[in-house]
Design a protein around this motif. Sequence first.
Motif, PDB file in Angstrom:
ATOM      1  N   CYS A  42      54.328  54.246  72.359  1.00  0.00           N
ATOM      2  CA  CYS A  42      53.479  53.174  71.838  1.00  0.00           C
ATOM      3  C   CYS A  42      53.213  52.029  72.804  1.00  0.00           C
ATOM      4  CB  CYS A  42      54.101  52.618  70.555  1.00  0.00           C
ATOM      5  SG  CYS A  42      54.365  53.859  69.269  1.00  0.00           S
ATOM      6  N   ILE A  43      53.668  52.128  74.039  1.00  0.00           N
ATOM      7  CA  ILE A  43      53.410  51.064  75.002  1.00  0.00           C
ATOM      8  C   ILE A  43      52.287  51.492  75.936  1.00  0.00           C
ATOM      9  CG2 ILE A  43      55.732  50.098  74.873  1.00  0.00           C
ATOM     10  CD1 ILE A  43      56.435  51.628  77.416  1.00  0.00           C
ATOM     11  N   SER A  44      51.629  50.522  76.549  1.00  0.00           N
ATOM     12  CA  SER A  44      50.428  50.802  77.335  1.00  0.00           C
ATOM     13  C   SER A  44      50.714  51.644  78.570  1.00  0.00           C
ATOM     14  CB  SER A  44      49.757  49.492  77.751  1.00  0.00           C
ATOM     15  OG  SER A  44      50.639  48.703  78.536  1.00  0.00           O
ATOM     16  N   SER A  45      51.946  51.620  79.057  1.00  0.00           N
ATOM     17  CA  SER A  45      52.299  52.369  80.268  1.00  0.00           C
ATOM     18  C   SER A  45      52.778  53.795  79.971  1.00  0.00           C
ATOM     19  CB  SER A  45      53.382  51.622  81.049  1.00  0.00           C
ATOM     20  OG  SER A  45      54.550  51.456  80.253  1.00  0.00           O
TER      21      SER A  45
ATOM     22  N   GLU B 234      46.642  59.728  70.386  1.00  0.00           N
ATOM     23  CA  GLU B 234      45.429  58.983  70.107  1.00  0.00           C
ATOM     24  C   GLU B 234      44.896  59.306  68.713  1.00  0.00           C
ATOM     25  OE1 GLU B 234      43.464  58.557  74.574  1.00  0.00           O
ATOM     26  OE2 GLU B 234      42.723  60.109  73.207  1.00  0.00           O
TER      27      GLU B 234
ATOM     28  N   THR C  37      49.707  53.164  66.975  1.00  0.00           N
ATOM     29  CA  THR C  37      50.651  52.064  67.111  1.00  0.00           C
ATOM     30  C   THR C  37      51.995  52.438  66.485  1.00  0.00           C
ATOM     31  OG1 THR C  37      50.050  51.069  64.995  1.00  0.00           O
ATOM     32  CG2 THR C  37      48.725  50.456  66.918  1.00  0.00           C
TER      33      THR C  37
ATOM     34  N   GLN D 265      41.595  55.111  70.468  1.00  0.00           N
ATOM     35  CA  GLN D 265      42.707  54.164  70.435  1.00  0.00           C
ATOM     36  C   GLN D 265      44.024  54.905  70.249  1.00  0.00           C
ATOM     37  OE1 GLN D 265      42.235  51.185  67.432  1.00  0.00           O
ATOM     38  NE2 GLN D 265      44.248  50.265  67.778  1.00  0.00           N
ATOM     39  N   ARG D 266      45.066  54.428  70.909  1.00  0.00           N
ATOM     40  CA  ARG D 266      46.392  55.025  70.748  1.00  0.00           C
ATOM     41  C   ARG D 266      47.004  54.623  69.408  1.00  0.00           C
ATOM     42  NH1 ARG D 266      49.596  54.690  76.549  1.00  0.00           N
ATOM     43  NH2 ARG D 266      47.800  55.093  77.914  1.00  0.00           N
TER      44      ARG D 266
END
Length: 206
Positions: free
Chosen positions: A150-153, A159, A8, A5-6
Amino acid sequence: MKHAQRLTRAFFQANTLQVARHLLGKRLVHLESGTGRTSGIISEAEAYIGMEDQACHARVGRTQRNETMWGEAGHAYVYFTYGMHWMLNFVTEREGFPAAVLIRGVLPVEGLDPIRSRRPGRPDHELCNGPAKLCQAFDIDRRFDGHDLCISSSELFVEEGPAIRDRFVTCGPRVGLYTVEEPWKSKPWRFRIERSFANQLQEEVA
């Protein structure tokens, strides 16, 4: 390889010393077009905290160069130094308070071919064992200044990784502060995974 998971934004909004310490063991990732994932375990980091910190870029106030430091946590602050090197930092704490963590070293675990091609002639243990070296190896430059981690793109992000116990971490003064006055020169704000354990960790996660 299963990807973790990245991190946040809440992780980066914490106290800068806490962020620096807990970045150890996390995985820096660059998703490169045509190359895929380049990644490495963060093994060394330094904290820079506010205008009173005489080692911090913010000591001179808000400028075009350090503008990113004053922004939202979880963004990359990338600057040029000595006329030849890029340095990667992560902005921390609250917006409007200039603080960041300098990433001083990583243990490369993915994308070794492109990393080696950017650092030709160097043994593997010297590919990313310095802030300028890792930026060269990971192809990080000014285009990532202000990049949201922190954004999905995001192309550049961090991680989750194994928690590093305190007994495997050394703390000491930050590096290269030749003209900085005390007590700032000797603040123990540099965190590093102990070398023998780092070698073991790199083998386990590769």
